[in-house]
Write an enzyme that holds these catalytic residues in place. Structure first.
Site, PDB file in Angstrom:
ATOM      1  N   ASP A   1      -2.505  -1.126  10.197  1.00 40.54           N
ATOM      2  CA  ASP A   1      -2.669  -1.163   8.744  1.00 40.54           C
ATOM      3  C   ASP A   1      -3.441  -2.390   8.263  1.00 40.54           C
ATOM      4  O   ASP A   1      -3.856  -2.443   7.099  1.00 40.54           O
ATOM      5  CB  ASP A   1      -1.300  -1.159   8.043  1.00 40.54           C
ATOM      6  CG  ASP A   1      -0.623   0.196   8.092  1.00 40.54           C
ATOM      7  OD1 ASP A   1      -1.300   1.185   8.433  1.00 40.54           O
ATOM      8  OD2 ASP A   1       0.579   0.267   7.783  1.00 40.54           O
TER       9      ASP A   1
ATOM     10  N   GLY B   1       7.657   0.909   4.799  1.00 42.39           N
ATOM     11  CA  GLY B   1       6.482   1.758   4.949  1.00 42.39           C
ATOM     12  C   GLY B   1       5.377   1.442   3.967  1.00 42.39           C
ATOM     13  O   GLY B   1       4.454   2.239   3.786  1.00 42.39           O
TER      14      GLY B   1
ATOM     15  N   SER C   1       1.823  -6.335   7.357  1.00 50.15           N
ATOM     16  CA  SER C   1       0.380  -6.209   7.591  1.00 50.15           C
ATOM     17  C   SER C   1      -0.414  -6.856   6.469  1.00 50.15           C
ATOM     18  O   SER C   1      -1.434  -7.512   6.702  1.00 50.15           O
ATOM     19  CB  SER C   1      -0.003  -4.734   7.719  1.00 50.15           C
ATOM     20  OG  SER C   1       0.583  -4.151   8.858  1.00 50.15           O
TER      21      SER C   1
ATOM     22  N   LYS D   1       0.851  -1.187   0.000  1.00 49.53           N
ATOM     23  CA  LYS D   1       0.000   0.000   0.000  1.00 49.53           C
ATOM     24  C   LYS D   1       0.885   1.234   0.000  1.00 49.53           C
ATOM     25  O   LYS D   1       2.057   1.209   0.396  1.00 49.53           O
ATOM     26  CB  LYS D   1      -0.950   0.019   1.198  1.00 49.53           C
ATOM     27  CG  LYS D   1      -0.277  -0.022   2.590  1.00 49.53           C
ATOM     28  CD  LYS D   1       0.280   1.296   3.079  1.00 49.53           C
ATOM     29  CE  LYS D   1       0.944   1.173   4.454  1.00 49.53           C
ATOM     30  NZ  LYS D   1       1.708   2.401   4.837  1.00 49.53           N
TER      31      LYS D   1
END
EC number: 2.7.1.148
Length: 305
Positions: A141, A103, A108, A15
């Site tokens: 997340d 990041g 997640s 993401k």
């Protein structure tokens, strides 16, 4: 993709935080934030094989990470009370492509992908909302990866509103360093009082990343990569980094800039997605197996329309 009813292969996407505003700090130490989440088609791959030995195995083994501390394992353990059959186990093979500590939510995403797959293979029949509620225990997340849509997020990242975003090409760069999220969020100079914005403002005007200046201060290589990428447009940091990204209207321009990226940094060209590739693949698996009598009743009602 393997369509055997006891096996499933799913992509586990990254993401981007198109912006990240920190609007406050809670009494429990977590930060209140606002962000726009968008998936990209850069993915890890997880292969799941249903077993009947009541065991959870994950390979390959990650050095210096006990299995019990692996987010995939923790996600699977969260679902064990909901298994249709107590003898069900799972063998999971993780094929990594996403950089760790970038990041971009790789860990997640892997955990959320495990929740989605096991919800079906183990016949748990939990709603997406319940899976997200379980997942947030492991990471803020995880809910967006479970829900599977691009989102305007608030709270610690778990309050999601579905949005439709442009889907540009992105050049993603990973400087050769690891950013400590804890170090960034405990830095006294981190901005923690950005005024909240409305979703309409976020979609029309975007925003900035409150972590950028602190990340650059602690990580000179991120600063170097940021200054380099900024020569080509509006360079941004995702999450707390270390990955930086830049949007392009077309693939050719993105590839052209990538070709000049210093070789000391990892780089990828990828496409933005409004629907998670995990959900697209899972729905395809379910459609393929709808007619299999002994599996149909195990499929999660949250996916069977």
């Amino acid at each position: 993709m393997d369509y055997s009813v006891n096996k499933m292969q799913l992509p586990s996407p990254a993401k981007l935080n198109l912006f990240l505003h920190i609007t406050g700090r809670r009494e429990d130490g977590y930060h209140e934030l606002q962000t726009l989440f968008q998936f990209i088609d850069l993915c890890d791959t997880l292969d799941f094989s249903l077993t009947r030995n009541n065991q959870i195995t994950i390979s390959p083994i990650i050095e210096q990470l006990p299995t019990e501390d692996n987010l995939i394992y923790k996600a699977a353990k969260l679902l064990t009370p909901f298994k249709k059959d107590s003898t069900f186990g799972i063998d999971i093979i993780l094929t990594k492509q996403l950089p760790m500590g970038g990041g971009i939510g790789g860990g997640s995403s892997n955990a959320a992908t495990a929740l989605l797959a096991l919800n079906v293979l183990w016949g748990c029949q939990l709603s997406l909302e319940k899976l997200a509620e379980l997942g947030v225990q492991l990471g803020a997340d995880i809910p967006v990866f479970v829900m599977g849509f691009a989102a305007f997020a608030e709270g610690v990242g778990e309050k999601l509103q579905k949005v439709e975003l442009d889907t540009p090409y992105f050049l993603l760069i990973k400087p050769n360093c690891h950013v400590s999220t804890g170090q960034i969020f405990t830095d006294k100079y981190l901005t923690r009082d950005t005024p909240p914005i409305r979703i309409s403002h976020a979609l029309k005007l975007g925003g900035h990343n409150d972590c950028l200046d602190v990340v650059k201060k602690h990580n000179p290589e991120v600063n170097e990569a940021y200054l380099w990428l900024k020569n080509y447009g509006d360079a941004k940091l995702t999450g707390t980094g270390a990955c930086l990204f830049l949007a392009f209207d077309n693939l050719r321009d993105a590839e052209r800039v990538r070709s000049s990226t210093p070789t000391k940094w990892q780089s990828w060209v990828c496409r933005g997605c409004n629907t998670s590739p995990t959900h697209a693949a899972l729905n395809q698996w379910i459609e393929q197996n709808r007619g299999v009598p002994h599996i149909k009743h195990h499929l999660s009602q949250s996916f069977l329309g």
